[in-house]
Design a protein around this motif. Structure first.
Motif, PDB file in Angstrom:
ATOM      1  N   UNK A  74       5.370  12.705 -73.302  1.00  0.00           N
ATOM      2  CA  UNK A  74       6.294  12.234 -73.043  1.00  0.00           C
ATOM      3  C   UNK A  74       5.646  11.654 -71.610  1.00  0.00           C
ATOM      4  N   UNK A  94      14.827  18.209 -70.847  1.00  0.00           N
ATOM      5  CA  UNK A  94      16.369  18.022 -72.296  1.00  0.00           C
ATOM      6  C   UNK A  94      16.675  16.765 -71.311  1.00  0.00           C
ATOM      7  N   UNK A  95      16.390  16.021 -70.850  1.00  0.00           N
ATOM      8  CA  UNK A  95      17.432  14.678 -69.569  1.00  0.00           C
ATOM      9  C   UNK A  95      18.483  15.070 -69.024  1.00  0.00           C
ATOM     10  N   UNK A 110      15.127   9.637 -66.869  1.00  0.00           N
ATOM     11  CA  UNK A 110      14.502  10.752 -66.540  1.00  0.00           C
ATOM     12  C   UNK A 110      13.491  10.936 -67.640  1.00  0.00           C
ATOM     13  N   UNK A 112      11.000  12.710 -68.922  1.00  0.00           N
ATOM     14  CA  UNK A 112      10.817  13.569 -69.905  1.00  0.00           C
ATOM     15  C   UNK A 112      11.710  13.181 -71.384  1.00  0.00           C
ATOM     16  N   UNK A 113      12.630  12.143 -71.047  1.00  0.00           N
ATOM     17  CA  UNK A 113      13.386  11.331 -72.200  1.00  0.00           C
ATOM     18  C   UNK A 113      12.591  10.487 -72.801  1.00  0.00           C
ATOM     19  N   UNK A 114      10.920   9.906 -72.257  1.00  0.00           N
ATOM     20  CA  UNK A 114      11.115   8.682 -72.166  1.00  0.00           C
ATOM     21  C   UNK A 114       9.225   8.763 -72.794  1.00  0.00           C
ATOM     22  N   UNK A 115       8.785   7.883 -74.107  1.00  0.00           N
ATOM     23  CA  UNK A 115       7.753   8.461 -74.661  1.00  0.00           C
ATOM     24  C   UNK A 115       6.232   7.814 -73.653  1.00  0.00           C
TER      25      UNK A 115
ATOM     26  N   UNK B  31      17.889   9.282 -76.451  1.00  0.00           N
ATOM     27  CA  UNK B  31      18.023  10.257 -75.809  1.00  0.00           C
ATOM     28  C   UNK B  31      18.502  11.672 -76.408  1.00  0.00           C
ATOM     29  N   UNK B  34      15.309  12.338 -79.454  1.00  0.00           N
ATOM     30  CA  UNK B  34      13.526  12.956 -78.854  1.00  0.00           C
ATOM     31  C   UNK B  34      14.646  14.492 -78.326  1.00  0.00           C
ATOM     32  N   UNK B  38      12.615  17.207 -80.033  1.00  0.00           N
ATOM     33  CA  UNK B  38      12.111  18.609 -79.263  1.00  0.00           C
ATOM     34  C   UNK B  38      12.687  19.586 -79.384  1.00  0.00           C
ATOM     35  N   UNK B 101      20.759   8.000 -65.178  1.00  0.00           N
ATOM     36  CA  UNK B 101      19.061   7.863 -65.370  1.00  0.00           C
ATOM     37  C   UNK B 101      19.169   8.073 -67.412  1.00  0.00           C
ATOM     38  N   UNK B 105      19.289   4.747 -69.901  1.00  0.00           N
ATOM     39  CA  UNK B 105      18.288   4.362 -71.190  1.00  0.00           C
ATOM     40  C   UNK B 105      19.145   4.136 -72.593  1.00  0.00           C
TER      41      UNK B 105
END
Lengths: 209, 327
Positions: A74, A94-95, A110, A112-115, B31, B34, B38, B101, B105
């Motif tokens: 991430x 986890x966004x 966020x 953490x939610x983008x590669x 969103x 992923x 995870x 946020x 996306x």
């Protein structure tokens, strides 16, 4: 941001991790790295990378940063682990909590939610890029002045969301709009009222600019 | 996340080709995907990025016939901005979703293809009928039921959580889907299928098919209202969402669409409530009567009977907004 790393005469926790991970990282680099366009995916002619590490270049805080990441890494982990930009925090991953908030092309996301591989071509701004201890952004200064933190772990994320709200609305920023703007950030210490006060005072300060 | 190859097709057609194998999955904003990756609920070998070309896939455009064409890659933030003028209630729904946020996306296409938020589905350590196990633990003794569906919940009690499908459905929207050979256009209601044991998605999309656009027909003087009820005012999933569209002719209701989200495994049409509106004046008494019919056919579980009442209230509020009587 690496300021004071040996200030206490000790070894930083992060530095310890870094040297321990160096051997593992080195072995990963033995694999030949690929970049987009070099290899076709599934014989379809579609550019693909991974699952091993790939070389990418990210535009972070106004400078280019080259790094090698697996596609599954991430942006948050790349910022913290590969670029030593540890402002953005990994909490829920986890966004949901907002501690990892950075700007992508000026808008909070966020990380953490983008590669990391998909952040190429976007301008990334982290809390380190907003201001420095000697030259703080108005929101950062207001957080200090208003005592808008307790344990501080959520603070970088809140600062990024608040700074975005101030940037978007300037002196027009209302209590309601600010609360809506930071609704994606959580603070378990419950510093919300001070956060709101800090952001609104930074917005008022923007009047003079 | 399991390691994967990341593919960047240069066209929608190429995305169809590369995402057709069972081991491949399409990604837009990522969103939902992923998140599930995870948790290892989804473990694709190939993640295929939906390409931002052609332009129609990532923009809101107006067709020559007044049709609003919403690209699947339009983010929820962009949708809220683009709809503020033409369809404020769509903007309202989009801006209520998630947090800034996420809205920067998350995409329209991703929202329409959103997987259920059922906690059992998302926790591999738990059994789940949808993931292929024998029974739905929600329906078993001790199952956590408060977020479950209250309609069509016989074998799987999950709820479809996305807020845009009810809104688009109420507007009689269509979705365009690119397949290997042709592009097809279907009513948005047909995008959803009842859950099947072992089938992870809720859509009728075949392997490799790419949702490219949502088409919203011109609304004329139709009145639209959207309302959602959630546990937290800030950043939460709806417990129940409701969208209502009403057309008046000569002071009487000549057409009515009422759709609900988060109450069934797919977006749910409140047919009885629609019927209760037809031919009546659009006043308080009619709205009360329609709302009272919302729970018709509901089969609430011991742990979520409150949702039947919430659905009634959500529809009442959506209708009041459509009537322009509340903000």
């Amino acid at each position: 941001m690496a300021k004071g790393s040996d200030g206490e005469g000790g070894v930083r926790r992060r530095d310890l991790f870094k040297s321990a991970g160096a051997a593992a990282a080195a072995s990963a680099f033995l694999n030949p790295l690929r970049a987009f366009g070099q290899e076709a995916g599934g014989g379809t002619g579609t550019p693909s990378v991974g699952p091993g590490p790939v070389e990418i270049a990210l535009d972070v805080n106004g400078g280019e940063r080259k790094l090698a990441v697996e596609p599954r890494r991430t942006l948050l982990d790349a910022l913290r682990g590969d670029m030593d930009l540890t402002g953005a925090k990994r909490v829920c991953d986890r966004g949901t909590c907002g501690a990892c908030t950075v700007w992508m092309n000026g808008k909070p996301v966020y990380s953490c939610m983008v590669l990391a591989v998909e952040a190429e071509g976007s301008e990334i701004t982290t809390v380190e890029g907003l201001g420095t201890p000697d030259n703080m952004h108005a929101v950062q200064a207001a957080f200090v002045a208003e005592d808008a933190l307790q344990c501080g772990f959520c603070t970088p994320g809140f600062v990024m969301s608040c700074a975005w709200a101030v940037k978007e609305h300037g002196t027009e920023l209302t209590d309601e709009t600010l609360r809506e703007s930071v609704c994606g950030n959580l603070c378990r210490c419950g510093t919300y009222t001070h956060v709101v006060a800090a952001a609104l005072s930074a917005a008022r300060a923007a009047e003079g600019e | 996340m399991k390691a994967f190859r990341y593919l960047r097709p240069a066209s929608v057609e190429e995305a169809v080709k590369t995402s057709t194998p069972e081991t491949a999955m399409l990604k837009a904003g990522g969103m939902d995907l992923l998140d599930l990756m995870k948790e290892r609920v989804l473990t694709p070998d190939d993640v295929v990025q939906v390409p931002a070309v052609p332009e129609r896939v990532r923009r809101v455009m107006t067709g020559p016939d007044g049709m609003l064409l919403v690209g699947a890659l339009v983010t929820l933030a962009e949708l809220a901005e683009a709809m503020a003028g033409p369809l404020p209630e769509v903007a309202h729904a989009a801006s209520l979703a998630a947090s800034p946020q996420i809205r920067h996306r998350a995409t329209v296409g991703g929202n329409l293809c959103q997987h259920t938020r059922c906690g059992y589905f998302r926790l591999l350590s738990m059994p789940c009928w949808k993931r292929g196990d024998k029974e739905c633990p929600v329906l078993q003794e001790g199952g956590v039921q408060e977020n479950a569906g209250i309609f069509s919940n016989g074998s799987c009690a999950c709820a479809h959580p996305a807020s845009l499908p009810p809104v688009f459905a109420a507007l009689d929207s269509l979705v365009m889907i690119q397949g290997a050979k042709l592009e097809r256009t279907i009513p948005i209601a047909d995008l959803y299928a009842p859950p099947k044991r072992g089938k992870l998605t809720d859509t009728t999309l075949a392997a490799g098919e790419v949702l490219t656009r949502v088409l919203i027909p011109p609304q004329g003087d139709a009145q639209l209202g959207y309302s959602e009820i959630r546990q937290k005012e800030a950043f939460d999933w709806p417990l129940v969402s409701a969208a209502a569209r009403v057309v008046l002719r000569g002071g009487k209701i000549a057409a009515a669409n009422i759709w609900l989200g988060s109450v069934a495994p797919t977006p749910h049409r409140a047919v009885a409530a629609e019927k209760a509106l037809m031919g009546k004046p659009f006043d308080d008494a009619t709205i009360q009567m329609a709302a009272a019919a919302v729970a018709d056919g509901a089969t609430p579980l011991p742990g979520n009977s409150y949702k039947a009442e919430l659905a009634t209230v959500a529809v009442k509020r959506a209708l009041l907004r459509a009537a322009g009587r509340t903000k």
